[in-house]
Write a protein that holds these residues in place. Structure first.
Motif, PDB file in Angstrom:
ATOM      1  N   ARG A  96       0.821  -1.210   0.000  1.00 31.14           N
ATOM      2  CA  ARG A  96       0.000   0.000   0.000  1.00 31.14           C
ATOM      3  C   ARG A  96       0.857   1.262   0.000  1.00 31.14           C
ATOM      4  O   ARG A  96       0.511   2.256  -0.625  1.00 31.14           O
ATOM      5  CB  ARG A  96      -0.931   0.015   1.214  1.00 31.14           C
ATOM      6  N   THR A  97       1.990   1.209   0.705  1.00 38.01           N
ATOM      7  CA  THR A  97       2.841   2.402   0.795  1.00 38.01           C
ATOM      8  C   THR A  97       3.821   2.510  -0.357  1.00 38.01           C
ATOM      9  O   THR A  97       4.311   3.603  -0.661  1.00 38.01           O
ATOM     10  CB  THR A  97       3.638   2.393   2.108  1.00 38.01           C
ATOM     11  N   ASP A  98       4.138   1.374  -0.988  1.00 43.91           N
ATOM     12  CA  ASP A  98       5.135   1.341  -2.055  1.00 43.91           C
ATOM     13  C   ASP A  98       4.549   0.650  -3.284  1.00 43.91           C
ATOM     14  O   ASP A  98       4.299  -0.554  -3.260  1.00 43.91           O
ATOM     15  CB  ASP A  98       6.378   0.587  -1.575  1.00 43.91           C
ATOM     16  N   PRO A  99       4.327   1.395  -4.365  1.00 45.07           N
ATOM     17  CA  PRO A  99       3.722   0.792  -5.562  1.00 45.07           C
ATOM     18  C   PRO A  99       4.596  -0.267  -6.214  1.00 45.07           C
ATOM     19  O   PRO A  99       4.108  -1.064  -7.019  1.00 45.07           O
ATOM     20  CB  PRO A  99       3.504   1.982  -6.491  1.00 45.07           C
ATOM     21  N   TYR A 100       5.888  -0.291  -5.873  1.00 43.69           N
ATOM     22  CA  TYR A 100       6.806  -1.276  -6.455  1.00 43.69           C
ATOM     23  C   TYR A 100       7.257  -2.314  -5.428  1.00 43.69           C
ATOM     24  O   TYR A 100       8.264  -2.994  -5.609  1.00 43.69           O
ATOM     25  CB  TYR A 100       8.028  -0.569  -7.044  1.00 43.69           C
ATOM     26  N   PHE A 101       6.496  -2.436  -4.347  1.00 44.73           N
ATOM     27  CA  PHE A 101       6.883  -3.335  -3.250  1.00 44.73           C
ATOM     28  C   PHE A 101       7.006  -4.783  -3.712  1.00 44.73           C
ATOM     29  O   PHE A 101       6.174  -5.299  -4.463  1.00 44.73           O
ATOM     30  CB  PHE A 101       5.838  -3.252  -2.133  1.00 44.73           C
ATOM     31  N   ALA A 102       8.087  -5.431  -3.256  1.00 42.93           N
ATOM     32  CA  ALA A 102       8.289  -6.866  -3.468  1.00 42.93           C
ATOM     33  C   ALA A 102       8.604  -7.494  -2.118  1.00 42.93           C
ATOM     34  O   ALA A 102       9.475  -7.001  -1.393  1.00 42.93           O
ATOM     35  CB  ALA A 102       9.419  -7.115  -4.451  1.00 42.93           C
ATOM     36  N   ALA A 103       7.923  -8.552  -1.776  1.00 47.66           N
ATOM     37  CA  ALA A 103       8.079  -9.178  -0.459  1.00 47.66           C
ATOM     38  C   ALA A 103       9.271 -10.133  -0.431  1.00 47.66           C
ATOM     39  O   ALA A 103       9.177 -11.263   0.056  1.00 47.66           O
ATOM     40  CB  ALA A 103       6.796  -9.905  -0.080  1.00 47.66           C
ATOM     41  N   SER A 104      10.401  -9.672  -0.946  1.00 47.42           N
ATOM     42  CA  SER A 104      11.595 -10.516  -0.955  1.00 47.42           C
ATOM     43  C   SER A 104      12.825  -9.623  -1.010  1.00 47.42           C
ATOM     44  O   SER A 104      12.754  -8.463  -1.428  1.00 47.42           O
ATOM     45  CB  SER A 104      11.590 -11.459  -2.167  1.00 47.42           C
ATOM     46  N   THR A 105      13.944 -10.149  -0.558  1.00 49.01           N
ATOM     47  CA  THR A 105      15.242  -9.499  -0.704  1.00 49.01           C
ATOM     48  C   THR A 105      16.237 -10.562  -1.160  1.00 49.01           C
ATOM     49  O   THR A 105      16.034 -11.758  -0.929  1.00 49.01           O
ATOM     50  CB  THR A 105      15.729  -8.882   0.619  1.00 49.01           C
ATOM     51  N   ALA A 106      17.304 -10.153  -1.803  1.00 52.90           N
ATOM     52  CA  ALA A 106      18.270 -11.102  -2.337  1.00 52.90           C
ATOM     53  C   ALA A 106      18.901 -11.942  -1.236  1.00 52.90           C
ATOM     54  O   ALA A 106      19.244 -13.097  -1.441  1.00 52.90           O
ATOM     55  CB  ALA A 106      19.346 -10.359  -3.122  1.00 52.90           C
ATOM     56  N   TYR A 107      19.054 -11.341  -0.067  1.00 50.62           N
ATOM     57  CA  TYR A 107      19.618 -12.058   1.080  1.00 50.62           C
ATOM     58  C   TYR A 107      18.577 -12.115   2.184  1.00 50.62           C
ATOM     59  O   TYR A 107      17.786 -11.187   2.359  1.00 50.62           O
ATOM     60  CB  TYR A 107      20.909 -11.387   1.551  1.00 50.62           C
ATOM     61  N   ALA A 108      18.588 -13.201   2.926  1.00 47.33           N
ATOM     62  CA  ALA A 108      17.559 -13.452   3.932  1.00 47.33           C
ATOM     63  C   ALA A 108      18.125 -13.369   5.341  1.00 47.33           C
ATOM     64  O   ALA A 108      19.333 -13.477   5.565  1.00 47.33           O
ATOM     65  CB  ALA A 108      16.934 -14.830   3.711  1.00 47.33           C
ATOM     66  N   GLN A 109      17.223 -13.200   6.309  1.00 46.29           N
ATOM     67  CA  GLN A 109      17.581 -13.251   7.716  1.00 46.29           C
ATOM     68  C   GLN A 109      18.002 -14.675   8.091  1.00 46.29           C
ATOM     69  O   GLN A 109      17.822 -15.622   7.330  1.00 46.29           O
ATOM     70  CB  GLN A 109      16.387 -12.852   8.579  1.00 46.29           C
TER      71      GLN A 109
END
Length: 232
Positions: A96-109
Motif C-alpha cells: 500500500r505504501t510502495d507501488p513497487y513493493f516486493a516481499a523478498s530481498t536477495a539475502y535473507a535473515q
C-alpha cells in the motif's frame, strides 16, 4: 525489481581478513553512529580508481556517469539514494505504501525470512553484470557498509540486489538514520550520498544491526587511518 539470491564467489586476498562478527541485540538506526566522522571517511574517497568497466545510471533515463571506485580495502560510489522498501512487510513498507513493493530481498535473515527494510539499515548493490560484479571484490550479503550523507554516517550491510545498470539505493531504515526522507514513494536524496563497502567483511546474522555498527566502527577507523587509496 529484485533478483534472486546469488552465490558468493571466492574473493581474492585483501588487507582485511574475512571475518564473521558475532550476534548481538539489534538496535534502531540513529543519525550518527560511531567515532569516525563523515569528513574522515570522505577524505579517503576523494579520488576514484574505477573498478567497474563502465558507469551506472542513478535512475532509468539518467546519464550513465557513476563509476564504482576501488581501494585496497573497500569499493565506493557517489550517487543519489532511492528508497528500498522491499522484504518483510511492515507498517511503513508494504504494497500500500510502495507501488513497487516486493516481499523478498536477495539475502535473507537467519530464520530464512526476507530482510525488513523499515527496521534494518542495508544497501542495494547492482546485480552482477559485465559492467561490474561485486562478488569479485570480496563483497556479498552481510558485507559492512558506511553510508555517508552530509555530516552523518550510517552503518549498514549489503542486503539486496537491484537492476544491472542502476546504482544508488538503500533501505527505509538507512535513509531514516541519515535524516533523508524515507518515503518509498517520492522520498530519498537526489545526490550527495557516498556508499563505502568494506571488502571481506560479513555480519552474521545479517539482521543484527548492533553487530554491523561494531564492525563498521572498527573497519572504518582502519580505513580512515590507513595509507592512501590504491585501485583494487
Amino acid at each position: 525489481m529484485r533478483v534472486q539470491s546469488l552465490t558468493l564467489a571466492v574473493a581474492s586476498a585483501a588487507l582485511l581478513a574475512p571475518t564473521t562478527y558475532p550476534a548481538a541485540h539489534s538496535r534502531p538506526a540513529v543519525g550518527r553512529e560511531g567515532a569516525v566522522s563523515a569528513a574522515e571517511l570522505l577524505a579517503k574517497v576523494r579520488d576514484c580508481a574505477p573498478v567497474s568497466r563502465g558507469r551506472y545510471r542513478s535512475d532509468n533515463g539518467a546519464p550513465a556517469n557513476i563509476p564504482v571506485c576501488g581501494t585496497r580495502d573497500a569499493v565506493f560510489w557517489k550517487a543519489d539514494m532511492d528508497i528500498d522498501c522491499d522484504g518483510s512487510p511492515g507498517t511503513r513498507c508494504n504494497s500500500r505504501t510502495d507501488p513497487y513493493f516486493a516481499a523478498s530481498t536477495a539475502y535473507a535473515q537467519s530464520d530464512g525470512r526476507p530482510l525488513s527494510a523499515e527496521r534494518l539499515p542495508f544497501i542495494v548493490v547492482p546485480a552482477p553484470s559485465s559492467l561490474w560484479d561485486y562478488r569479485d571484490h570480496g563483497i556479498g550479503g552481510g558485507s559492512v557498509v558506511a553510508v555517508v550523507y552530509r555530516d552523518r554516517v550510517q552503518y549498514a550491510v549489503v542486503g539486496d540486489t537491484g537492476p544491472q545498470g542502476i546504482i544508488g539505493e538503500a533501505s527505509y531504515a538507512t535513509a531514516k538514520g541519515l535524516g533523508i526522507r524515507a518515503d518509498p514513494h517520492g522520498g530519498g536524496a537526489p545526490s550527495g550520498v557516498t556508499y563505502i563497502v568494506f571488502k571481506n567483511t560479513k555480519v552474521s546474522p545479517i539482521e543484527d544491526h548492533a553487530a554491523a555498527v561494531t564492525a563498521g566502527e572498527r573497519v572504518a577507523r582502519r580505513f580512515a587511518d590507513g595509507s592512501r587509496a590504491d585501485g583494487g
